[in-house]
Motif scaffolding. Sequence first.
Motif, PDB file in Angstrom:
ATOM      1  N   ILE A  98       0.812  -1.151   0.240  1.00  0.00           N
ATOM      2  CA  ILE A  98       0.071   0.352   0.155  1.00  0.00           C
ATOM      3  C   ILE A  98       0.660   1.172   0.060  1.00  0.00           C
ATOM      4  O   ILE A  98       0.528   2.204  -0.006  1.00  0.00           O
ATOM      5  N   ALA A  99       2.448   0.599  -0.115  1.00  0.00           N
ATOM      6  CA  ALA A  99       3.159   2.167  -0.185  1.00  0.00           C
ATOM      7  C   ALA A  99       3.436   2.517  -1.377  1.00  0.00           C
ATOM      8  O   ALA A  99       4.192   3.452  -1.568  1.00  0.00           O
ATOM      9  N   ASP A 100       3.569   1.352  -3.127  1.00  0.00           N
ATOM     10  CA  ASP A 100       3.318   0.995  -3.411  1.00  0.00           C
ATOM     11  C   ASP A 100       2.507   2.094  -4.371  1.00  0.00           C
ATOM     12  O   ASP A 100       1.784   0.765  -5.261  1.00  0.00           O
ATOM     13  N   VAL A 101       1.888   3.516  -4.496  1.00  0.00           N
ATOM     14  CA  VAL A 101       0.772   3.517  -5.520  1.00  0.00           C
ATOM     15  C   VAL A 101       0.915   3.385  -7.170  1.00  0.00           C
ATOM     16  O   VAL A 101      -0.230   3.042  -7.151  1.00  0.00           O
ATOM     17  N   ASP A 102       1.998   3.350  -7.906  1.00  0.00           N
ATOM     18  CA  ASP A 102       2.266   3.180  -9.421  1.00  0.00           C
ATOM     19  C   ASP A 102       1.052   1.865  -9.501  1.00  0.00           C
ATOM     20  O   ASP A 102       1.582   1.905 -10.681  1.00  0.00           O
ATOM     21  N   LEU A 103       2.158   0.968  -8.009  1.00  0.00           N
ATOM     22  CA  LEU A 103       1.511   0.026  -9.404  1.00  0.00           C
ATOM     23  C   LEU A 103       0.042  -0.980  -8.767  1.00  0.00           C
ATOM     24  O   LEU A 103       0.237  -1.530  -9.471  1.00  0.00           O
ATOM     25  N   LEU A 104      -0.324  -0.353  -7.926  1.00  0.00           N
ATOM     26  CA  LEU A 104      -1.751  -0.360  -7.498  1.00  0.00           C
ATOM     27  C   LEU A 104      -2.637  -0.785  -9.199  1.00  0.00           C
ATOM     28  O   LEU A 104      -3.793  -1.698  -9.088  1.00  0.00           O
ATOM     29  N   PRO A 105      -2.713   0.573 -10.374  1.00  0.00           N
ATOM     30  CA  PRO A 105      -3.147  -0.127 -11.327  1.00  0.00           C
ATOM     31  C   PRO A 105      -3.109  -1.684 -12.230  1.00  0.00           C
ATOM     32  O   PRO A 105      -3.416  -2.145 -12.399  1.00  0.00           O
ATOM     33  N   VAL A 106      -1.919  -1.935 -12.119  1.00  0.00           N
ATOM     34  CA  VAL A 106      -1.664  -3.159 -12.346  1.00  0.00           C
ATOM     35  C   VAL A 106      -2.107  -4.551 -11.646  1.00  0.00           C
ATOM     36  O   VAL A 106      -2.440  -5.724 -11.879  1.00  0.00           O
ATOM     37  N   ALA A 107      -1.784  -4.015 -10.339  1.00  0.00           N
ATOM     38  CA  ALA A 107      -2.491  -5.060  -9.125  1.00  0.00           C
ATOM     39  C   ALA A 107      -3.904  -5.523  -9.292  1.00  0.00           C
ATOM     40  O   ALA A 107      -4.395  -6.428  -9.554  1.00  0.00           O
ATOM     41  N   LYS A 108      -4.645  -3.822  -9.215  1.00  0.00           N
ATOM     42  CA  LYS A 108      -6.105  -4.159  -9.644  1.00  0.00           C
ATOM     43  C   LYS A 108      -6.441  -4.444 -11.109  1.00  0.00           C
ATOM     44  O   LYS A 108      -7.389  -5.885 -10.825  1.00  0.00           O
ATOM     45  N   ASP A 109      -5.377  -4.320 -12.267  1.00  0.00           N
ATOM     46  CA  ASP A 109      -6.268  -5.625 -13.248  1.00  0.00           C
ATOM     47  C   ASP A 109      -5.329  -6.726 -13.116  1.00  0.00           C
ATOM     48  O   ASP A 109      -6.438  -8.058 -13.362  1.00  0.00           O
ATOM     49  N   GLU A 110      -5.096  -7.394 -12.423  1.00  0.00           N
ATOM     50  CA  GLU A 110      -4.602  -8.660 -12.239  1.00  0.00           C
ATOM     51  C   GLU A 110      -5.332  -9.260 -11.622  1.00  0.00           C
ATOM     52  O   GLU A 110      -6.255 -10.380 -11.359  1.00  0.00           O
ATOM     53  N   LEU A 111      -6.153  -8.915 -10.357  1.00  0.00           N
ATOM     54  CA  LEU A 111      -6.809  -9.848  -9.097  1.00  0.00           C
ATOM     55  C   LEU A 111      -8.090  -9.372  -9.463  1.00  0.00           C
ATOM     56  O   LEU A 111      -8.900 -10.819 -10.050  1.00  0.00           O
ATOM     57  N   HIS A 112      -8.928  -8.734 -10.745  1.00  0.00           N
ATOM     58  CA  HIS A 112     -10.036  -8.823 -11.395  1.00  0.00           C
ATOM     59  C   HIS A 112      -9.872  -9.694 -12.894  1.00  0.00           C
ATOM     60  O   HIS A 112     -10.688 -10.099 -12.267  1.00  0.00           O
ATOM     61  N   ALA A 113      -8.986  -9.605 -13.316  1.00  0.00           N
ATOM     62  CA  ALA A 113      -8.529 -11.078 -13.568  1.00  0.00           C
ATOM     63  C   ALA A 113      -9.060 -12.423 -13.484  1.00  0.00           C
ATOM     64  O   ALA A 113      -9.842 -13.321 -14.128  1.00  0.00           O
ATOM     65  N   LEU A 114      -8.136 -12.379 -12.801  1.00  0.00           N
ATOM     66  CA  LEU A 114      -7.686 -13.191 -11.584  1.00  0.00           C
ATOM     67  C   LEU A 114      -9.456 -13.574 -11.020  1.00  0.00           C
ATOM     68  O   LEU A 114     -10.481 -14.819 -11.208  1.00  0.00           O
ATOM     69  N   MET A 115      -9.785 -12.547 -10.372  1.00  0.00           N
ATOM     70  CA  MET A 115     -11.759 -13.168 -10.143  1.00  0.00           C
ATOM     71  C   MET A 115     -12.866 -13.480 -11.240  1.00  0.00           C
ATOM     72  O   MET A 115     -14.116 -13.951 -10.318  1.00  0.00           O
ATOM     73  N   ARG A 116     -12.921 -13.182 -11.961  1.00  0.00           N
ATOM     74  CA  ARG A 116     -13.563 -12.998 -13.204  1.00  0.00           C
ATOM     75  C   ARG A 116     -13.349 -15.032 -13.986  1.00  0.00           C
ATOM     76  O   ARG A 116     -14.268 -15.152 -14.340  1.00  0.00           O
ATOM     77  N   GLN A 117     -12.190 -15.403 -13.061  1.00  0.00           N
ATOM     78  CA  GLN A 117     -12.468 -16.627 -13.646  1.00  0.00           C
ATOM     79  C   GLN A 117     -13.102 -17.534 -12.793  1.00  0.00           C
ATOM     80  O   GLN A 117     -14.194 -18.003 -12.057  1.00  0.00           O
TER      81      GLN A 117
END
Length: 183
Positions: A98-117
């Motif tokens: 939560i201190a690396d805000v630059d990576l949050l969009p990538v984390a969001k995309d990866e999480l949502h892609a996984l949760m759609r499985q």
Amino acid sequence: MAGLFRKVYDWLLRTFWATEMDVTLIGLQNAGKTSLLRVLSGGEFVIDTIPTVGFNMKKVTRGHVTLKCWDLGGQPRFRPMWERYCRGVNAIVFIVDIADVDLLPVAKDELHALMRQPRLEGIPLLVLGNKSDLPDKLTVDELIDALDLKIIGHREVSCYGISAKEETNLEAVIQWLMKWANR
């Protein structure tokens, strides 16, 4: 005599009433998955943890519940295997720095892609905002918004702020996971 009774009681619990559950820890590289698992399993926090190549597994035992935790590498080349290791588990834990805000969009995309499985539908999700001990970090509410957690459906979703280094909020994480042991 009390010591002998306790040993027999503990053996009976482990033998007849023990519960083992599978948990998968995922997240981008350097989020703190391995450090968290090391601390949860009784080890010490280490500053210079070597990145996980592939996966690693540790067992965490609390009372009569044993959590078999799969820690998966977070580098881009390992992310395609996340779905396979999340199938049929009792819970998925997604860890975010939560201190690396630059990576949050990538984390969001990866999480949502996984949760759609489809094979992962219904598996509870625990999102952990790690490194809460660092300055300039997101709050839990900001993390929920940044990852758009409110739109993830077909499962229970919870989010906690933690610090593996300071061991902040780790007992709440264990309690959340253990509630899924008998489901």
